[in-house]
Design a protein around this motif. Structure first.
Motif, PDB file in Angstrom:
ATOM      1  N   GLY A   1      -2.011  -5.926 -78.030  1.00 22.69           N
ATOM      2  CA  GLY A   1      -2.965  -5.013 -78.658  1.00 22.69           C
ATOM      3  C   GLY A   1      -3.593  -4.063 -77.668  1.00 22.69           C
ATOM      4  O   GLY A   1      -3.807  -2.882 -77.969  1.00 22.69           O
ATOM      5  N   ALA A   2      -3.868  -4.566 -76.465  1.00 23.93           N
ATOM      6  CA  ALA A   2      -4.570  -3.750 -75.461  1.00 23.93           C
ATOM      7  C   ALA A   2      -3.751  -2.563 -74.982  1.00 23.93           C
ATOM      8  O   ALA A   2      -4.308  -1.616 -74.418  1.00 23.93           O
ATOM      9  N   ARG A   3      -2.454  -2.577 -75.210  1.00 27.90           N
ATOM     10  CA  ARG A   3      -1.616  -1.460 -74.769  1.00 27.90           C
ATOM     11  C   ARG A   3      -1.964  -0.150 -75.475  1.00 27.90           C
ATOM     12  O   ARG A   3      -1.613   0.927 -74.990  1.00 27.90           O
ATOM     13  N   THR A   4      -2.627  -0.240 -76.624  1.00 31.35           N
ATOM     14  CA  THR A   4      -2.967   0.979 -77.372  1.00 31.35           C
ATOM     15  C   THR A   4      -4.210   1.662 -76.822  1.00 31.35           C
ATOM     16  O   THR A   4      -4.530   2.782 -77.231  1.00 31.35           O
ATOM     17  N   GLY A   5      -4.944   1.004 -75.928  1.00 31.55           N
ATOM     18  CA  GLY A   5      -6.167   1.575 -75.376  1.00 31.55           C
ATOM     19  C   GLY A   5      -6.038   1.854 -73.897  1.00 31.55           C
ATOM     20  O   GLY A   5      -4.952   1.759 -73.314  1.00 31.55           O
ATOM     21  N   SER A   6      -7.171   2.141 -73.291  1.00 29.74           N
ATOM     22  CA  SER A   6      -7.162   2.518 -71.874  1.00 29.74           C
ATOM     23  C   SER A   6      -7.922   1.541 -70.994  1.00 29.74           C
ATOM     24  O   SER A   6      -8.120   1.808 -69.809  1.00 29.74           O
ATOM     25  N   ALA A   7      -8.334   0.402 -71.546  1.00 34.11           N
ATOM     26  CA  ALA A   7      -9.115  -0.543 -70.751  1.00 34.11           C
ATOM     27  C   ALA A   7      -8.261  -1.161 -69.646  1.00 34.11           C
ATOM     28  O   ALA A   7      -7.065  -1.411 -69.826  1.00 34.11           O
ATOM     29  N   GLU A   8      -8.896  -1.415 -68.517  1.00 33.31           N
ATOM     30  CA  GLU A   8      -8.233  -2.141 -67.441  1.00 33.31           C
ATOM     31  C   GLU A   8      -8.200  -3.619 -67.816  1.00 33.31           C
ATOM     32  O   GLU A   8      -9.211  -4.187 -68.231  1.00 33.31           O
ATOM     33  N   ILE A   9      -7.038  -4.258 -67.667  1.00 30.07           N
ATOM     34  CA  ILE A   9      -6.861  -5.650 -68.072  1.00 30.07           C
ATOM     35  C   ILE A   9      -7.086  -6.575 -66.875  1.00 30.07           C
ATOM     36  O   ILE A   9      -6.550  -6.346 -65.788  1.00 30.07           O
ATOM     37  N   VAL A  10      -7.883  -7.612 -67.107  1.00 30.42           N
ATOM     38  CA  VAL A  10      -8.134  -8.638 -66.095  1.00 30.42           C
ATOM     39  C   VAL A  10      -7.780  -9.984 -66.718  1.00 30.42           C
ATOM     40  O   VAL A  10      -8.198 -10.283 -67.842  1.00 30.42           O
ATOM     41  N   LEU A  11      -7.004 -10.801 -66.018  1.00 29.18           N
ATOM     42  CA  LEU A  11      -6.610 -12.120 -66.507  1.00 29.18           C
ATOM     43  C   LEU A  11      -7.306 -13.196 -65.686  1.00 29.18           C
ATOM     44  O   LEU A  11      -7.244 -13.173 -64.452  1.00 29.18           O
ATOM     45  N   VAL A  12      -7.986 -14.128 -66.384  1.00 32.47           N
ATOM     46  CA  VAL A  12      -8.619 -15.259 -65.712  1.00 32.47           C
ATOM     47  C   VAL A  12      -8.235 -16.539 -66.450  1.00 32.47           C
ATOM     48  O   VAL A  12      -7.854 -16.505 -67.621  1.00 32.47           O
ATOM     49  N   LYS A  13      -8.358 -17.663 -65.781  1.00 28.20           N
ATOM     50  CA  LYS A  13      -7.942 -18.935 -66.379  1.00 28.20           C
ATOM     51  C   LYS A  13      -9.024 -19.544 -67.262  1.00 28.20           C
ATOM     52  O   LYS A  13      -8.712 -20.155 -68.290  1.00 28.20           O
ATOM     53  N   THR A  14     -10.277 -19.428 -66.845  1.00 28.61           N
ATOM     54  CA  THR A  14     -11.352 -20.113 -67.552  1.00 28.61           C
ATOM     55  C   THR A  14     -12.539 -19.180 -67.796  1.00 28.61           C
ATOM     56  O   THR A  14     -12.660 -18.128 -67.157  1.00 28.61           O
ATOM     57  N   HIS A  15     -13.413 -19.611 -68.703  1.00 30.43           N
ATOM     58  CA  HIS A  15     -14.614 -18.823 -68.975  1.00 30.43           C
ATOM     59  C   HIS A  15     -15.499 -18.683 -67.723  1.00 30.43           C
ATOM     60  O   HIS A  15     -15.985 -17.573 -67.460  1.00 30.43           O
TER      61      HIS A  15
END
Length: 516
Positions: free
Chosen positions: A474-488
């Motif tokens: 879904g995020a591919r349609t926007g311009s936000a920078e993506i950050v991946l983390v394992k836990t809250h």
């Protein structure tokens, strides 16, 4: 048979006991629902393909046993159950295993059935293969382990109902003695917010007791009554949840509400109900003994349901044109409350969940609270904790906390709050693991949310792996920078490291740690 062969079943029992710890914690967090163990297994396998190796080890153990009955192949099945799923911890990060009486009974029942199942399987297995009792008993334990967990939870349900009956009887007797007006509130979401709104609108006019926290099932409501109902209670507000058809009807059989509220219908718990039509039927059980029905008719299913409620008094509430009895209408930064076509009072500042507020106002009016008192109290309402509450950190960035039990409608509204309250010129971030328990709609809803979030926010911080793929798509349609983390906690740390004065972060949902 060599002397050490008997170590096989002994080690197998020890391994099963060790593995059971993590699954007992899952059962406890999933309200001991039959089917929850296999569901969470599938979630972990889908999130970490390496966990599929557990099936491979089990298959090798079975094939090896039949090809070489005297071998140690069955032990591989035990190794698999101890190691997998990779990532699911034995000690909870957010909630440790609590050895309650119910958990102890569940563990004991599981042990009895496990041993019985293993003994039943061992005899035919030995006759079929000619193997030793030790190897046959070991493979019987392995097979029983993979078959029994959800069966144990299902068998335990009538046992637990019988054991808890004394608490329900005591609660029902207390209700009869005190005789408060009972307000029952259910819905796919919005139950808790509406409950607190009703409490705060009515308190000051009548003595009100509301079921605390999320005590919304049979035993939780019985406990709420037994511990909190006082002789001067005039109104008892009961939040009623349901994980299957018949659950609300059962609760209403001893806790019948005079005023019943249905706040919303959506795909929450769709994995259990299978269809939204079944959700509507299950939730509408709350009206069976009610004199007054209050519904959020913004939902088309509930607008239709109002025509099926017979001669009950019906309040049609919400934010749409369908809400002909109580309508809360947003106009810029103000809320206009209409009773019929008449304003209840002067416009008020916009707050969260206007449809829930409309339902709560209807309850308050039904309970005799005057219009001036309602207007005054609406202006003082505080949002429920972790439901789009807005605050500011010590570092100066705004925090929108919407971490409780997210759903598609609430998540979309939270993004609107982010867009509205975000400081001009500052960065905006969304921290989320996505939404769960949406059945076949889960991927599509998370994809849709990822798209919407990436268009509102500058950063989308995706927590865990449960919905990572859908959110990324879904995020591919926007311009936000993506950050991946394992836990809250890692997501929170990222916010502390990257957000500052003038920035805004939305924490949307927080999954329990038995989800990947």
């Amino acid at each position: 048979m060599s002397g050490w062969a008997w170590l096989m079943p002994v080690l197998s029992l020890a391994g099963i006991a060790w593995a059971a710890i993590k699954w007992l914690r899952v059962a406890q967090r999933e309200h001991y629902l039959a089917g929850s163990i296999i569901f969470i297994r599938r979630v972990w396998m889908a999130s970490y393909p390496a966990n599929l190796l557990e099936i491979v080890l089990l298959a090798v153990a079975l094939v090896g046993y039949f090809l070489a009955p005297e071998s140690l192949w069955p032990v591989l099945g035990v190794v698999g159950m101890v190691i997998f799923p990779i990532g699911l911890g034995y000690r909870g990060r957010t909630s440790a295993l609590a050895w309650t009486d119910r958990l102890k009974r569940t563990a004991l029942l599981g042990l009895v059935l496990l041993v019985a199942g293993a003994l039943v399987l061992a005899g035919p297995g030995r006759m079929l293969t000619g193997g030793s009792w030790a190897a046959s008993l070991t493979i019987g334990l392995v097979i029983s382990w993979y078959v029994l967990p959800d069966l144990v939870l299902g068998i335990a349900i009538p046992i637990e109902r019988r054991l808890s009956r004394k608490f329900v009887v005591r609660a029902a007797a207390g209700l009869q003695r005190v005789a408060p007006e009972v307000v029952g509130i259910t819905g796919s979401y919005g139950k808790t917010s509406t409950k607190w709104y009703v409490r705060d609108l009515v308190a000051g006019t009548k003595r009100v007791v509301a079921s605390p926290a999320s005590f919304n099932n049979r035993l939780g409501l019985a406990r709420a009554i037994n511990e909190n109902l006082t002789d001067d209670t005039q109104v008892f507000i009961a939040e009623m949840g349901a994980y299957q058809p018949g659950e609300i009807a059962d609760t209403c059989s001893w806790l019948p509400p005079r005023i019943a509220v249905l706040t919303a219908i959506g795909p929450v718990h769709l994995q259990r109900f299978k269809s939204e039509e079944r959700i509507v039927e299950a939730k509408s059980e709350i009206f069976e003994k009610a004199e007054v029905a209050i519904l959020n008719v913004d939902h088309p299913q509930l607008a239709v349901l109002t025509e099926r409620l017979g001669d009950r008094k019906v309040w049609r509430c919400g934010t749409s044109e369908q809400a002909v009895d109580v309508r809360v209408r947003e106009e810029g930064d103000l809320l206009n409350i209409l009773i019929g076509d008449r304003p209840l009072g002067a416009p008020l500042p916009v707050g969260p969940f206007p449809a829930n507020l409309a339902c709560a106002i209807a309850v308050a009016m039904e309970l005799g609270v005057s219009a001036p008192e309602i207007v005054a109290r609406v202006g003082r309402l505080a949002p429920a904790r972790h439901r789009q509450t807005v605050g500011r950190s010590e570092a100066g960035f705004q925090i929108i906390d919407d971490t409780f039990n997210s759903n598609p409608a609430g998540a979309a509204q939270a993004l609107q709050v982010l867009a509205r309250v975000g400081d001009q010129g500052g960065s905006r971030a969304v921290v989320t693991p996505g939404m769960v328990e949406l059945g076949p709609h889960q991927t599509a809803e998370n994809r849709r949310f990822g798209s919407a979030a990436s268009q509102v926010a500058d950063y989308l911080v995706i927590v865990g792996r449960t919905n990572r793929r859908a959110l990324l798509q879904g995020a591919r349609t926007g311009s936000a920078e993506i950050v991946l983390v394992k836990t809250h906690p890692e997501g929170v740390q990222w916010v502390k490291d990257h957000m500052g004065q003038g920035d805004t972060v939305l924490y949307e949902n927080d999954l329990p740690d038995h989800y990947p």
